[in-house]
Enzyme design. Structure first.
Site, PDB file in Angstrom:
ATOM      1  N   ASP A   1     -15.941  36.436  46.580  1.00  0.00           N
ATOM      2  CA  ASP A   1     -16.331  36.565  45.166  1.00  0.00           C
ATOM      3  C   ASP A   1     -15.991  37.959  44.630  1.00  0.00           C
ATOM      4  O   ASP A   1     -15.357  38.107  43.581  1.00  0.00           O
ATOM      5  CB  ASP A   1     -17.828  36.288  44.984  1.00  0.00           C
ATOM      6  CG  ASP A   1     -18.202  34.847  45.304  1.00  0.00           C
ATOM      7  OD1 ASP A   1     -17.291  34.047  45.591  1.00  0.00           O
ATOM      8  OD2 ASP A   1     -19.398  34.519  45.268  1.00  0.00           O
TER       9      ASP A   1
ATOM     10  N   GLU B   1     -14.973  27.735  41.089  1.00  0.00           N
ATOM     11  CA  GLU B   1     -15.235  27.294  39.722  1.00  0.00           C
ATOM     12  C   GLU B   1     -13.970  26.808  39.018  1.00  0.00           C
ATOM     13  O   GLU B   1     -13.995  25.992  38.106  1.00  0.00           O
ATOM     14  CB  GLU B   1     -15.886  28.417  38.911  1.00  0.00           C
ATOM     15  CG  GLU B   1     -17.368  28.600  39.192  1.00  0.00           C
ATOM     16  CD  GLU B   1     -17.691  29.287  40.501  1.00  0.00           C
ATOM     17  OE1 GLU B   1     -16.872  29.261  41.451  1.00  0.00           O
ATOM     18  OE2 GLU B   1     -18.799  29.854  40.590  1.00  0.00           O
TER      19      GLU B   1
ATOM     20  N   ASP C   1     -27.260  28.646  37.456  1.00  0.00           N
ATOM     21  CA  ASP C   1     -27.312  28.154  38.842  1.00  0.00           C
ATOM     22  C   ASP C   1     -28.733  28.054  39.379  1.00  0.00           C
ATOM     23  O   ASP C   1     -29.061  27.124  40.126  1.00  0.00           O
ATOM     24  CB  ASP C   1     -26.479  29.060  39.776  1.00  0.00           C
ATOM     25  CG  ASP C   1     -25.003  28.702  39.738  1.00  0.00           C
ATOM     26  OD1 ASP C   1     -24.593  27.962  38.823  1.00  0.00           O
ATOM     27  OD2 ASP C   1     -24.255  29.165  40.632  1.00  0.00           O
TER      28      ASP C   1
ATOM     29  N   ASN D   1     -22.664  23.420  38.111  1.00  0.00           N
ATOM     30  CA  ASN D   1     -21.526  23.771  38.986  1.00  0.00           C
ATOM     31  C   ASN D   1     -22.010  24.697  40.099  1.00  0.00           C
ATOM     32  O   ASN D   1     -21.291  25.591  40.539  1.00  0.00           O
ATOM     33  CB  ASN D   1     -20.414  24.429  38.165  1.00  0.00           C
ATOM     34  CG  ASN D   1     -19.093  24.446  38.919  1.00  0.00           C
ATOM     35  OD1 ASN D   1     -18.993  23.894  40.019  1.00  0.00           O
ATOM     36  ND2 ASN D   1     -18.087  25.096  38.358  1.00  0.00           N
TER      37      ASN D   1
ATOM     38  N   HIS E   1     -17.327  32.114  35.435  1.00  0.00           N
ATOM     39  CA  HIS E   1     -18.046  33.365  35.142  1.00  0.00           C
ATOM     40  C   HIS E   1     -17.325  34.591  35.673  1.00  0.00           C
ATOM     41  O   HIS E   1     -17.266  35.628  35.015  1.00  0.00           O
ATOM     42  CB  HIS E   1     -19.466  33.282  35.723  1.00  0.00           C
ATOM     43  CG  HIS E   1     -19.533  32.940  37.183  1.00  0.00           C
ATOM     44  ND1 HIS E   1     -20.444  33.485  38.046  1.00  0.00           N
ATOM     45  CD2 HIS E   1     -18.777  32.107  37.954  1.00  0.00           C
ATOM     46  CE1 HIS E   1     -20.268  33.002  39.255  1.00  0.00           C
ATOM     47  NE2 HIS E   1     -19.264  32.157  39.221  1.00  0.00           N
ATOM     48  N   ARG E   2     -16.751  34.469  36.884  1.00  0.00           N
ATOM     49  CA  ARG E   2     -16.122  35.674  37.461  1.00  0.00           C
ATOM     50  C   ARG E   2     -14.797  36.033  36.771  1.00  0.00           C
ATOM     51  O   ARG E   2     -14.413  37.195  36.733  1.00  0.00           O
ATOM     52  CB  ARG E   2     -15.921  35.517  38.973  1.00  0.00           C
ATOM     53  CG  ARG E   2     -17.221  35.371  39.690  1.00  0.00           C
ATOM     54  CD  ARG E   2     -17.209  35.698  41.160  1.00  0.00           C
ATOM     55  NE  ARG E   2     -18.440  35.182  41.732  1.00  0.00           N
ATOM     56  CZ  ARG E   2     -19.651  35.726  41.586  1.00  0.00           C
ATOM     57  NH1 ARG E   2     -19.790  36.856  40.936  1.00  0.00           N
ATOM     58  NH2 ARG E   2     -20.717  35.160  42.100  1.00  0.00           N
TER      59      ARG E   2
HETATM   60  O1  LIG Z   1     -23.507  30.662  50.412  1.00  0.00           O
HETATM   61  C1  LIG Z   1     -23.370  31.243  49.332  1.00  0.00           C
HETATM   62  O2  LIG Z   1     -24.338  31.708  48.693  1.00  0.00           O
HETATM   63  C2  LIG Z   1     -22.005  31.428  48.796  1.00  0.00           C
HETATM   64  C3  LIG Z   1     -20.919  31.302  49.625  1.00  0.00           C
HETATM   65  C4  LIG Z   1     -19.525  31.543  49.174  1.00  0.00           C
HETATM   66  O3  LIG Z   1     -18.886  30.295  49.093  1.00  0.00           O
HETATM   67  P1  LIG Z   1     -17.855  29.721  50.241  1.00  0.00           P
HETATM   68  O4  LIG Z   1     -18.568  29.694  51.515  1.00  0.00           O
HETATM   69  O5  LIG Z   1     -17.552  28.369  49.690  1.00  0.00           O
HETATM   70  O6  LIG Z   1     -16.679  30.653  50.243  1.00  0.00           O
HETATM   71  C5  LIG Z   1     -19.474  32.220  47.800  1.00  0.00           C
HETATM   72  O7  LIG Z   1     -18.188  32.141  47.271  1.00  0.00           O
HETATM   73  C6  LIG Z   1     -20.473  31.599  46.842  1.00  0.00           C
HETATM   74  O8  LIG Z   1     -20.421  32.211  45.577  1.00  0.00           O
HETATM   75  C7  LIG Z   1     -21.874  31.754  47.357  1.00  0.00           C
HETATM   76  C1  LIG Z   2     -18.072  30.383  44.162  1.00  0.00           C
HETATM   77  C2  LIG Z   2     -19.132  30.676  43.428  1.00  0.00           C
HETATM   78  O1  LIG Z   2     -20.188  29.844  43.213  1.00  0.00           O
HETATM   79  P1  LIG Z   2     -20.819  28.604  44.002  1.00  0.00           P
HETATM   80  O2  LIG Z   2     -22.144  29.091  44.503  1.00  0.00           O
HETATM   81  O3  LIG Z   2     -20.964  27.528  42.970  1.00  0.00           O
HETATM   82  O4  LIG Z   2     -19.905  28.208  45.117  1.00  0.00           O
HETATM   83  C3  LIG Z   2     -19.238  31.982  42.736  1.00  0.00           C
HETATM   84  O5  LIG Z   2     -20.337  32.306  42.232  1.00  0.00           O
HETATM   85  O6  LIG Z   2     -18.250  32.733  42.664  1.00  0.00           O
END
Ligand SMILES: O=C(O)C1=C[C@@H](OP(=O)(O)O)[C@@H](O)[C@H](O)C1
Ligand SMILES: C=C(OP(=O)(O)O)C(=O)O
Length: 443
Positions: free
Chosen positions: A322, A350, A55, A99, A394-395
């Site tokens: 998460d 994901e 990422d 992703n 990954h999770r």
């Molecule tokens: O802003 C961020 O860093 C994130 C927000 C969350 O997503 P959502 O806002 O889509 O739930 C989380 O699930 C993602 O892994 C990271």
């Molecule tokens: C939802 C996740 O990732 P993303 O930042 O791609 O939304 C995650 O890391 O669980």
């Protein structure tokens, strides 16, 4: 970046005891925000302990393509990013976003506002992850973003628009990343006149907005707010390098090790996050406490231990979507059925995580009720050996490693995790680190 070698599956033998200390990799959410803010800033920023993962790599590569200069200090995860002071040198680029939600959403907003001729695309699953609420919010104020595939989803074509309003609205019930993206791009729109952002309806995953606001402040931009409803960015604020900035350890990655300590007795300590963390996922420990674990929190560490089996939990997990996946697997060890509520956003991550989690937990012998936005997990008396599919998530790979713990798995059997390399999205070394604390054998 050096990627560890992963076979097409990993077999985990039962581990009754887990104990030790883990140094956490950097936070994904903080790393990708800091990279973009440092790139947009005036001045150079030294970033300490950036996460090394898929990422963050897509963000680094995109910035490079956009003409942002950065260097990695050899042999470290420290970087120097030379900010462009709100003017990207390159106006045409085709950007691969993998992703990474934390890359595509904020970059789409920033590029739309700065203007140019950009395409953004990702892996096939990225093209199934919604982005329509963000695109609508931007196009309504004069930006020019088009879908080149299915309406509402990447790939996107971003052109040069003309800002036509100083207030915008965005829906927050699908992903908080849309609001994060608008907030981070707002100072670029509020060069002469303040910009206001209103949230329409419910906002999910709220603690991630706190991370955004906190880091914007560190880069010199203050946001006035009215709760979660309305945000105001005063005119003439621009991003300024803070000089040096440190990335905390990843609180979501911490959840697997803390849960391991709670399940087996521990103690397991994670280093890199603690009392003053800006990540909402540190509140995972509240759920572990409710399940009966003992948690100690220091300045830069958290430790989990327990004596006796975990208690079942019934709670709302909207604020930690998460880390909540880790609770779903920890629920296998609880003394009754557990219910995880208000986790509908799992369906657009994901993979469809509600469906994937239900399917894989059932393979272990759990009874699972899958609702539209909740999961009820009734643990099995003894865990069945199983081959866990990970759906390129990954999770899924990381949290199901916990199914090999505490002797609930029949002796002589194993948990097989298919396609473990998907952990590279946020934690390429995960299974190596897990092996170290679980004293397990990787095959
Ligand atoms: O802003 C961020 O860093 C994130 C927000 C969350 O997503 P959502 O806002 O889509 O739930 C989380 O699930 C993602 O892994 C990271
Ligand atoms: C939802 C996740 O990732 P993303 O930042 O791609 O939304 C995650 O890391 O669980």
């Amino acid at each position: 970046m050096k990627q560890p070698y992963y076979p097409h599956h990993i077999d985990l033998a039962p581990a009754a005891h887990v104990q030790g200390t883990v140094k956490l990799p950097g936070s994904k959410s903080i790393s990708n925000r800091i990279l973009l803010l440092a790139a947009l800033s005036a001045g150079s920023t030294r970033i300490m302990d950036l996460l090394a993962s898929d990422d963050t790599l897509v963000m680094l590569m995109a910035l490079q393509q956009l003409g942002v200069k950065w260097e990695q200090i050899e042999g470290t995860q420290n970087y120097i990013v030379h900010g462009v002071d709100g003017q990207l040198p390159v106006h045409q680029a085709d950007l691969f976003m993998g992703n990474a939600g934390t890359a595509i959403r904020p970059l789409t907003a920033a590029l739309a506002v700065l203007g140019g001729d950009y395409t953004l695309h990702g892996v096939p699953r990225m093209h199934e992850r919604p982005i329509g609420d963000l695109v609508d919010a931007l196009n309504e104020v004069g930006m020019r973003i088009e879908y080149t595939g299915n309406p509402g989803y990447p790939p996107l074509h971003v052109r040069r628009g003309q800002l036509a309003a100083h207030s915008m609205k965005v829906r927050g019930n699908v992903s908080s990343q849309f609001l994060t993206a608008l907030l981070m791009a707002a100072p670029l729109m509020a060069r002469e006149q303040a910009m206001r952002i209103d949230v329409v309806g419910e906002l999910i995953s709220k603690p991630y907005i706190e991370i955004t606001l906190n880091l914007m402040r560190r880069f010199g931009v203050d946001v006035q707010r009215d709760g979660w409803q309305s945000f105001m960015i005063e005119a003439e604020q621009s991003y300024q390098s803070p000089g040096v900035i440190h990335v905390e350890g990843d609180a979501s990655s911490a959840s697997y090790f803390l849960a391991a300590g709670a399940i087996t007795g521990g103690p397991v300590r994670v280093e890199g996050v603690g009392r003053d963390s800006i990540q909402g996922d540190v509140r995972f420990v509240e759920a572990l406490r409710q399940m009966g674990a003992t948690i100690e929190v220091g300045d830069n560490w958290i430790e989990a231990s327990s004596n006796g089996p975990l208690k079942a939990i019934d709670a709302d997990f909207n604020h930690i979507p998460d880390a909540a996946m880790t609770i779903a697997v920890a629920a296998l060890y609880a003394d009754g059925p557990s219910t995880l509520r208000n986790i509908g956003s799992w369906r657009v991550k994901e993979t469809d995580r509600l469906s994937a989690m239900a399917t894989e937990l059932r393979k272990l012998g759990a009874q699972v009720e899958e609702g539209a936005d909740y999961l009820k997990v009734t643990p099995p008396a003894a865990m069945e050996p199983a081959t866990i599919d990970t759906y390129d998530d990954h999770r899924m790979a990381m949290c199901f490693s916990l199914a090999s713990l505490d002797g609930k798995l029949l002796q002589g059997t194993r948990i097989r995790i298919n396609d473990p390399k998907c952990v590279a999205k946020t934690f390429p070394d995960y299974f190596k680190v897990f092996e170290e604390i679980a004293e397990q054998t990787l095959i």
